[in-house]
Design an enzyme around this catalytic site. Sequence first.
Site, PDB file in Angstrom:
ATOM      1  N   HIS A 128       0.491  -1.312   0.016  1.00  0.00           N
ATOM      2  CA  HIS A 128      -0.058  -0.373  -0.363  1.00  0.00           C
ATOM      3  C   HIS A 128       0.516   1.346  -0.484  1.00  0.00           C
ATOM      4  O   HIS A 128       2.137   1.008   0.923  1.00  0.00           O
ATOM      5  CB  HIS A 128      -0.831   0.093   1.325  1.00  0.00           C
ATOM      6  CG  HIS A 128      -1.748   1.171   1.683  1.00  0.00           C
ATOM      7  ND1 HIS A 128      -1.555   2.097   2.075  1.00  0.00           N
ATOM      8  CD2 HIS A 128      -2.981   1.044   0.895  1.00  0.00           C
ATOM      9  CE1 HIS A 128      -2.787   2.879   1.528  1.00  0.00           C
ATOM     10  NE2 HIS A 128      -3.401   2.470   1.463  1.00  0.00           N
ATOM     11  N   ASP A 205       3.626  -4.700   7.945  1.00  0.00           N
ATOM     12  CA  ASP A 205       1.688  -4.092   7.565  1.00  0.00           C
ATOM     13  C   ASP A 205       1.130  -4.924   8.322  1.00  0.00           C
ATOM     14  O   ASP A 205       0.559  -5.744   7.588  1.00  0.00           O
ATOM     15  CB  ASP A 205       1.823  -3.371   5.820  1.00  0.00           C
ATOM     16  CG  ASP A 205       0.572  -2.408   5.611  1.00  0.00           C
ATOM     17  OD1 ASP A 205       0.080  -2.833   6.715  1.00  0.00           O
ATOM     18  OD2 ASP A 205       0.283  -1.726   5.053  1.00  0.00           O
ATOM     19  N   GLN A 208      -4.293  -4.922   7.443  1.00  0.00           N
ATOM     20  CA  GLN A 208      -5.368  -5.920   6.652  1.00  0.00           C
ATOM     21  C   GLN A 208      -5.990  -7.454   7.260  1.00  0.00           C
ATOM     22  O   GLN A 208      -6.224  -8.464   7.192  1.00  0.00           O
ATOM     23  CB  GLN A 208      -5.372  -6.270   4.635  1.00  0.00           C
ATOM     24  CG  GLN A 208      -5.444  -5.353   4.153  1.00  0.00           C
ATOM     25  CD  GLN A 208      -6.935  -4.951   4.360  1.00  0.00           C
ATOM     26  OE1 GLN A 208      -7.866  -5.187   5.004  1.00  0.00           O
ATOM     27  NE2 GLN A 208      -6.946  -2.803   4.333  1.00  0.00           N
ATOM     28  N   LYS A 231     -10.376  -1.132  11.240  1.00  0.00           N
ATOM     29  CA  LYS A 231     -10.210  -1.966   9.665  1.00  0.00           C
ATOM     30  C   LYS A 231     -10.506  -2.884  10.797  1.00  0.00           C
ATOM     31  O   LYS A 231     -10.826  -4.165  10.213  1.00  0.00           O
ATOM     32  CB  LYS A 231      -9.026  -2.294   8.989  1.00  0.00           C
ATOM     33  CG  LYS A 231      -8.941  -0.885   7.563  1.00  0.00           C
ATOM     34  CD  LYS A 231      -8.210  -1.513   7.142  1.00  0.00           C
ATOM     35  CE  LYS A 231      -6.974  -0.276   6.384  1.00  0.00           C
ATOM     36  NZ  LYS A 231      -8.078   0.474   5.326  1.00  0.00           N
ATOM     37  N   CYS A 370      -4.787   2.306  -3.414  1.00  0.00           N
ATOM     38  CA  CYS A 370      -3.552   2.615  -2.606  1.00  0.00           C
ATOM     39  C   CYS A 370      -2.767   1.894  -2.813  1.00  0.00           C
ATOM     40  O   CYS A 370      -1.159   1.988  -1.954  1.00  0.00           O
ATOM     41  CB  CYS A 370      -3.576   3.401  -1.347  1.00  0.00           C
ATOM     42  SG  CYS A 370      -5.170   4.534  -1.099  1.00  0.00           S
TER      43      CYS A 370
HETATM   44  N1  C6P Z   1      -6.493   0.353   2.735  1.00  0.00           N
HETATM   45  C1  C6P Z   1      -8.512   0.176   1.101  1.00  0.00           C
HETATM   46  O1  C6P Z   1      -9.628   0.465   1.192  1.00  0.00           O
HETATM   47  P1  C6P Z   1      -4.898   3.681   7.516  1.00  0.00           P
HETATM   48  O2  C6P Z   1      -5.115   4.569   5.890  1.00  0.00           O
HETATM   49  O3  C6P Z   1      -3.680   3.667   7.897  1.00  0.00           O
HETATM   50  O4  C6P Z   1      -5.586   3.254   8.083  1.00  0.00           O
HETATM   51  O5  C6P Z   1      -4.105   2.283   6.367  1.00  0.00           O
HETATM   52  C2  C6P Z   1      -3.410   2.424   5.133  1.00  0.00           C
HETATM   53  C3  C6P Z   1      -3.611   0.842   5.160  1.00  0.00           C
HETATM   54  C4  C6P Z   1      -2.082   0.119   4.541  1.00  0.00           C
HETATM   55  N2  C6P Z   1      -1.572  -0.666   4.209  1.00  0.00           N
HETATM   56  C5  C6P Z   1      -2.462  -1.703   4.097  1.00  0.00           C
HETATM   57  C6  C6P Z   1      -2.366  -2.925   3.549  1.00  0.00           C
HETATM   58  C7  C6P Z   1      -3.945  -0.992   3.266  1.00  0.00           C
HETATM   59  O6  C6P Z   1      -5.212  -2.039   3.217  1.00  0.00           O
HETATM   60  C8  C6P Z   1      -4.100   0.175   4.369  1.00  0.00           C
HETATM   61  C9  C6P Z   1      -5.478   1.200   3.788  1.00  0.00           C
HETATM   62  C10 C6P Z   1      -7.847   0.501   2.440  1.00  0.00           C
HETATM   63  O7  C6P Z   1      -7.312  -1.298   0.629  1.00  0.00           O
HETATM   64  C11 C6P Z   1      -7.747   2.313   2.527  1.00  0.00           C
HETATM   65  S1  C6P Z   1      -7.504   2.680   0.742  1.00  0.00           S
END
Ligand code: C6P
Length: 412
Positions: A128, A205, A208, A231, A370
């Site tokens: 991401h 990371d 997910q 999430k 993203c």
């Molecule tokens: N992915 C998606 O629709 P945040 O925005 O900081 O809570 O998470 C960022 C992030 C980082 N790593 C992974 C693997 C992610 O999936 C995400 C967030 C969302 O896929 C929003 S772009």
Amino acid sequence: MTELNKFDVNKIRKDFPVLDREVSKGVPLVYLDSTATSQKPVAVIDVMDRYYREYNANIHRGVHRLAEEATAAYEEARHKIARFINAKNAREIIYTRNTTESINLVAYSWGRANLKAGDVIILTEMEHHSNLVPWYILAEGKGVKIEFIPVTEDGLLDINVYKQLLLLNPKLVAFTQMSNVLGTITAAKEMTRMAHAVGALVLIDGAQSVPHLKVDVQDLDADFLAFSAHKMLGPTGIGALYGREKVLDAMPPFMGGGDMIKKVLLGSYTPNELPHKFEAGTPAIAEAIGFGAAVDYLKNIGMENVEAHEREIATYALNMLSDFPGLQVIGPSADKRGGVTSFVMDNIHPHDVAQILDSEGIAVRAGHHCAMPLHEKYRLPATTRASFYVYNTKEEVDKLIIGLKKVRKIFG
Ligand code: C6P
């Protein structure tokens, strides 16, 4: 009766008020966008509401009853989060705004203090933007070199190339435990072991993975794990960085301000102890308490049940989608992924697919999610993504397929 038998999706659905709503008259919501953000159970909404109604106060600052109650609830949530990922102690849990801020914290604090020109860090092609751009910013300023583990055509990380890259003696390896596009579950424990063998630190990371799998930081032996409450059934505006205590202790503060200091004189300061050293200013108090309630809720279901339910739904969806004429799902087979399915339908733009599905009440995401480099790799500008969580059912997957048939009919 085993834990698994106790899992009752219809009972779970009753805990999520939003799942009762109609998107338009007579069209019930089918929410297939939990990878972007999950829905919230009453248990989470209620604890946040109670904080504002009954004991709203700042934390770590007051001696009055409300401040003490707020501080206790805020710190108790930290302990719950620590136990949820099996951290050795709650000092290793830093509250942040989200996964993005957690990774930025490591890049700015650890990265600036420990990396110099010519040092190598390893990322992967499936990251991401949150696990790419903070490192690019750091690399620009420092002259650090970034290498990428490639993604194979079937959506896995190329471990042979990883082995070669480790010969460069990287200082850090940072990778996702579950891709938000391919659903791929990476071999995080093995990759961590390999990185440690050459002396590199590891950042995982977990945006997910923590919501959907049983994640144990001691078993993984990770140095850092970043994740977001929103999430995993919790509120937006709060996330966490797990860090190995010894590593966090040696890192300089990330932001300066109230609460992160032990002592301030004119011209100098002494940083606070962990975890407060990294938490400057008044934090998201209600959200932290909501995060704790989300963790309780998931724990109560049992992460094995969460994982098993999602695998069942995802396998069912993958079978249906694979049989759909002219539709291509990207990513690995069902046994190597979580509840994420991204696909393209020939000649139909993913945004058009998502818009027609929306008219049927079905919420999916369309775009690059993203992860632009990953889409580039697959030579796709965008995909449509349907993702699943504890409250989704096979009937909802059937509705998705009916919706896709409508898309096909409209576009011929
Ligand atoms: N992915 C998606 O629709 P945040 O925005 O900081 O809570 O998470 C960022 C992030 C980082 N790593 C992974 C693997 C992610 O999936 C995400 C967030 C969302 O896929 C929003 S772009």
